[in-house]
Scaffold this motif. Structure first.
Motif, PDB file in Angstrom:
ATOM      1  N   PRO A 209      78.652 -33.164  76.186  1.00 21.26           N
ATOM      2  CA  PRO A 209      78.389 -33.688  77.533  1.00 21.26           C
ATOM      3  C   PRO A 209      78.370 -32.552  78.554  1.00 21.26           C
ATOM      4  CG  PRO A 209      80.679 -34.038  76.971  1.00 21.26           C
ATOM      5  CD  PRO A 209      80.030 -33.455  75.749  1.00 21.26           C
ATOM      6  N   ARG A 210      78.243 -32.907  79.820  1.00 21.30           N
ATOM      7  CA  ARG A 210      78.230 -31.915  80.890  1.00 21.30           C
ATOM      8  C   ARG A 210      79.508 -31.070  80.842  1.00 21.30           C
ATOM      9  NH1 ARG A 210      76.611 -34.901  85.106  1.00 21.30           N
ATOM     10  NH2 ARG A 210      78.665 -35.861  85.239  1.00 21.30           N
ATOM     11  N   SER A 211      79.342 -29.761  80.998  1.00 21.99           N
ATOM     12  CA  SER A 211      80.494 -28.863  80.958  1.00 21.99           C
ATOM     13  C   SER A 211      80.218 -27.643  81.814  1.00 21.99           C
ATOM     14  CB  SER A 211      80.810 -28.447  79.517  1.00 21.99           C
ATOM     15  OG  SER A 211      79.709 -27.765  78.939  1.00 21.99           O
ATOM     16  N   PHE A 212      81.280 -26.857  82.080  1.00 17.71           N
ATOM     17  CA  PHE A 212      81.181 -25.690  82.953  1.00 17.71           C
ATOM     18  C   PHE A 212      81.993 -24.538  82.372  1.00 17.71           C
ATOM     19  CE2 PHE A 212      80.834 -29.534  85.469  1.00 17.71           C
ATOM     20  CZ  PHE A 212      79.718 -29.298  86.260  1.00 17.71           C
ATOM     21  N   MET A 213      81.611 -23.322  82.755  1.00 19.05           N
ATOM     22  CA  MET A 213      82.393 -22.144  82.403  1.00 19.05           C
ATOM     23  C   MET A 213      82.225 -21.089  83.481  1.00 19.05           C
ATOM     24  SD  MET A 213      82.578 -19.791  78.953  1.00 19.05           S
ATOM     25  CE  MET A 213      83.938 -20.731  78.235  1.00 19.05           C
ATOM     26  N   ALA A 214      83.346 -20.559  83.974  1.00 20.85           N
ATOM     27  CA  ALA A 214      83.345 -19.492  84.974  1.00 20.85           C
ATOM     28  C   ALA A 214      83.706 -18.182  84.288  1.00 20.85           C
ATOM     29  CB  ALA A 214      84.339 -19.797  86.092  1.00 20.85           C
ATOM     30  N   THR A 215      82.999 -17.112  84.659  1.00 21.38           N
ATOM     31  CA  THR A 215      83.198 -15.815  84.022  1.00 21.38           C
ATOM     32  C   THR A 215      83.267 -14.721  85.070  1.00 21.38           C
ATOM     33  OG1 THR A 215      81.969 -16.529  82.046  1.00 21.38           O
ATOM     34  CG2 THR A 215      82.275 -14.154  82.352  1.00 21.38           C
ATOM     35  N   LEU A 216      84.293 -13.897  84.973  1.00 23.13           N
ATOM     36  CA  LEU A 216      84.427 -12.705  85.798  1.00 23.13           C
ATOM     37  C   LEU A 216      84.156 -11.513  84.896  1.00 23.13           C
ATOM     38  CD1 LEU A 216      85.217 -11.450  88.553  1.00 23.13           C
ATOM     39  CD2 LEU A 216      87.568 -11.333  87.672  1.00 23.13           C
TER      40      LEU A 216
END
Length: 798
Positions: free
Chosen positions: A787-794
């Motif tokens: 399903p809809r998902s997110f990932m933040a990356t620095l």
């Protein structure tokens, strides 16, 4: 409006004619040949102008480049084996050479590689922020410009990986034009092109790792992924008819560089990685690189959890100016709780839509892998651009798995099913691969033309051992909800054994192949090349009962001598930017490790492929465009046995044909695109055959990714992108398990604070579309997509 367009077109044609007329007169081409050649190249140029809208600018740049070249008597200098400065004629096109010259060096040491095959050795540096590569290695063991290869090829570069936040091979393959991904479990997937399974190579050496349903390495150790679609038997031997995935590992750079990232995302996904390259002596002849990653995450389906670490190191030593030794080692440990193998179908043979987070494996299930790979190579350069390379690859994997497979299908009305302890599937084993490849490449002059030759020999050995445990308990769990399989208990201690007296058994599978291969690229006339190739292979496979069963005598399941794999291709350079190609390749694919329910080996898959198309290279190699028509015919394609899903059967004759087109690269400053479309028509001699193993692919596949970096103003540093993928109907195992056409949307937004630090947020399946990525099983192998998902990356670089 139309009249102005016609006038403008006439002006373009007139200007291009005067340019070509002057160019051909300068090179001694008479008027009649001049007119004939202009009629072809001018038409192609006009088509390119209509499509691109800026071809006159590209032409002006080419003319400027030619002028600069004429002003220097020695266009390119290099050092020969003796260290002397000599002149050479470039193998790659002027546009590619310009791209090489313009690309920064220090920012991306991993993108540096050597072009061999002309009369010199060039150091190629792909632009760090590029979605395309000036050349690839997958086709001829050395870097060759994309438009000079008579095959369909796609490349996933480092920048593309970063923008889309690709972490696994499955992530990368989902984005490649014409590729269908069939998940196999939490740990692995299979990849299909044009309806056939792809095989893998590591740094151009054939490898069994991609053919054994193994857990694959994380992308952090790879510089780029090259995919050649279509038969790859010439260099691969018993290669897949779908093509080859060439995984190019990261190599040390001559200057210090470091990068790293930290990510957090949906489903408790935490990840950190580091990439470091450093010279070990003052002369920089000894260099080291490491790429390491740790990840801890859940999944969108219940109970499953993954803990993984991977370490990669590469040491490169210039023993002499003409001799280079390289050794690398990768190790990966992956522990998966409640591994996922897809859902069973319902009692009415339909797909389950009562919750995509359902996991048939209870929480106590596990699947643990330990994978190691060592690669060693020695390259010796000789006179001119001749070189000899010897490379060895050593791959070892051990695994231990336990899960309980449902005893019945899902009740269509209630969503309930039955489990038994007898449905537990305990097994453990090893996969090993040993590969060796030695080849020589170089060019020679004959009849005032430059030709290129590749000669080589490779050897591959594949060994698998699987031990199946016995289950000595008979608990029954009826009326279990597919959304709550945690109620199924783990078998009592001691009830699972690997004792042959209790019914445990095992199998051994041993296969090897070796062969001599050659490829000759002849320049028949100016701008027309003929490629002749062939391979003679020896293949053998044998199986037996193995530990914990009493060992039985080896039984030969395949024994093939002198298998000839011919290849024929041609490339015609219509203009400096546009080429036409055609090729013929044969198909020979033994089914390594696949057996029938009766323990027999499968007859090798055989057939042929023809392909033709056009390729364009624009803006000094920063944009590549291609289109292709293909037709493939084969027999004996292996598919899963519908009644015994751990075993296989073969199909009758299959004909596949279609066309594809793709655009990769930069079309405007800061605007990068990767767009592809594939049409595939499949005709099986037995129309009633069930698709339990990728026989059918969607008729239409469209994949796109567009990314823009703000170039100036207060928003400079801001970047954003969007990806849209669309598929037509996906045929499943039954007429009632068809996934209708669907479309998905991904996106990214990021900000680069300075040249060292960047933050980005990726979103996947933004519309939260509920669809099945694979529908090809009875008790498992039906995979709803995430399903809809997110990932933040620095991400930081230095």
């Amino acid at each position: 409006m139309l009249q102005r367009y016609i006038v403008k077109s006439k002006q373009i044609v007139r200007q291009s004619y005067f340019f070509w007329a002057g160019f051909m007169t300068h090179h001694g081409i008479d008027a009649s040949r001049r007119f004939l050649k202009f009629s072809v190249s001018g038409s192609a140029f006009l088509c390119g102008t209509v499509l691109m809208g800026s071809a006159p600018d590209a032409q002006a740049a080419e003319r400027g480049e030619k002028t600069r070249q004429k002003m220097s008597p020695c266009r390119i200098q290099h050092k020969d084996a003796g260290g002397r400065q000599v002149c050479g004629k470039p193998m790659v096109s002027p546009e590619t050479t310009a791209a090489i010259a313009e690309a920064p060096v220090a920012q991306s040491p991993d993108l540096a590689s050597t072009v061999d095959g002309g009369t010199e050795n060039l150091r190629v540096y792909g632009t760090p922020r590029s979605y395309t590569a000036p050349a690839v290695e997958a086709w001829g063991k050395t870097l060759v410009a994309l438009k000079d290869i008579p095959h369909s090829i796609s490349v996933i570069t480092q920048q593309r990986m970063e923008d889309s936040n690709m972490l696994t091979m499955t992530d990368a393959m989902r984005q490649i034009n014409g590729i269908r991904v069939l998940p196999g479990s939490t740990a692995n997937s299979n990849f299909y092109s044009r309806g056939y399974q792809l095989t893998t190579s590591i740094d151009n050496t054939p490898n069994a790792a991609g053919t054994l349903n193994n857990a694959s390495f994380d992308l952090s150790m790879f510089d780029r992924i090259e995919v050649m679609r279509g038969s790859a038997g010439l260099l691969q031997g018993a290669g897949g008819a779908g093509g080859v995935v060439n995984q190019v590992t990261k190599k040390p750079g001559k200057d210090f560089a470091a990068s790293g990232s930290a990510s957090v995302g949906s489903f408790n996904n935490y990840r950190a990685d580091i990439d470091l390259t450093v010279p070990l002596n003052r002369s920089k002849t000894l260099r080291f690189r490491t790429a390491d990653v740790f990840q801890d995450n859940d999944y969108f389906y219940k109970y499953a959890h993954n803990r993984m670490w991977q370490a990669y190191g590469a040491l490169e030593w210039d023993i002499t100016p003409s001799t280079t030794f390289l050794v690398s080692h990768a190790a990966q440990k992956q522990n998966i709780d409640a591994p996922y193998y897809g859902l069973p179908v319902t009692t009415t043979r339909t797909l389950w839509y009562g919750g995509r987070d359902a996991n048939p494996t209870p929480p106590w299930g596990y699947s643990n892998y330990m994978t190691q790979q060592t690669i060693a190579s020695l390259t010796q350069k000789f006179w001119g651009d001749w070189s000899v390379t010897a490379r060895g690859t050593f791959y070892d994997q051990s695994y231990n798995t336990l899960y309980n497979e449902p005893w019945t299908n899902i009740d269509t009305q209630t969503g309930r099913l039955t489990y038994k302890d007898a449905g537990n599937f305990p097994y453990r084993g090893t996969n090993t691969s040993r590969s060796a490849d030695i080849y020589a490449t170089g060019s020679f002059r004959l009849l005032h033309r430059t030709h290129h030759l590749l000669l080589g020999f490779n050897y591959n050995a594949y060994n698998t051992h699987v031990a199946y445990g016995a289950v000595n308990s008979d608990a029954l769990y009826s009326d279990v909800s597919i959304n709550n399989t945690a109620v199924v208990k783990k078998p009592a201690a001691g009830s699972i054994t690997y004792n042959p007296a209790d019914g445990a058994e095992g199998t051994d599978d041993n296969a090897y192949q070796w062969g001599f291969y050659g490829q000759l690229r002849l320049e028949l006339i100016h701008h027309l090349s003929l490629i002749l190739g062939g391979r003679v292979s020896r293949f053998s496979e044998k199986t037996r009962d193995g530990s914990p069963s009493p060992e039985s005598p080896w039984k030969t399941t395949a024994n093939i001598h002198g298998q000839l794999t011919p290849y024929l291709g041609t490339v015609y350079q219509i203009t400096p930017n546009l080429s036409w190609y055609a090729s013929y390749a044969s198909i020979f694919t033994p089914s390594v490790g696949r057996l029938t329910f009766n323990g027999e080996g499968l007859t090798p898959q055989q057939g042929n492929q023809v392909e033709t198309g056009f390729k364009g290279e624009y803006f000094h190699g920063r944009l590549n465009i291609s289109t292709a028509l293909f037709r493939m015919e084969s027999v004996n394609q292996p598919v899963q046995d519908p009644d015994h899903t751990s075993f296989y059967i073969t199909t009758g004759p299959i004909r596949r044909q279609g066309w594809e087109a793709q655009v990769d690269g930069q079309i405007l400053p800061g605007l990068d695109v990767s767009i592809g479309y594939t049409y595939l028509d499949t005709k099986v001699s037995n129309p009633k055959v069930s698709d339990f193993g990728g026989v059918f692919s969607p008729h239409h596949m469209f994949k796109s990714w567009v990314h823009y970096n703000m170039q100036q103003g207060r928003l400079k540093g801001l970047n954003f992108g969007v990806g849209l993928d669309a598929y037509s109907n996906l045929r499943g195992s039954y007429a009632t398990t068809v996934q209708g056409g669907y479309m998905t949307l991904d996106s990214v937004i990021g900000y680069r604070f300075n040249k060292h630090l960047k933050l980005q947020l990726n979103a996947y399946n933004l519309t939260d579309r509920y669809y099945y990525e694979r529908a090809s099983g009875v008790w498992q192998f039906n995979f709803p997509a995430a399903p809809r998902s997110f990932m933040a990356t620095l991400r930081g670089t230095y």
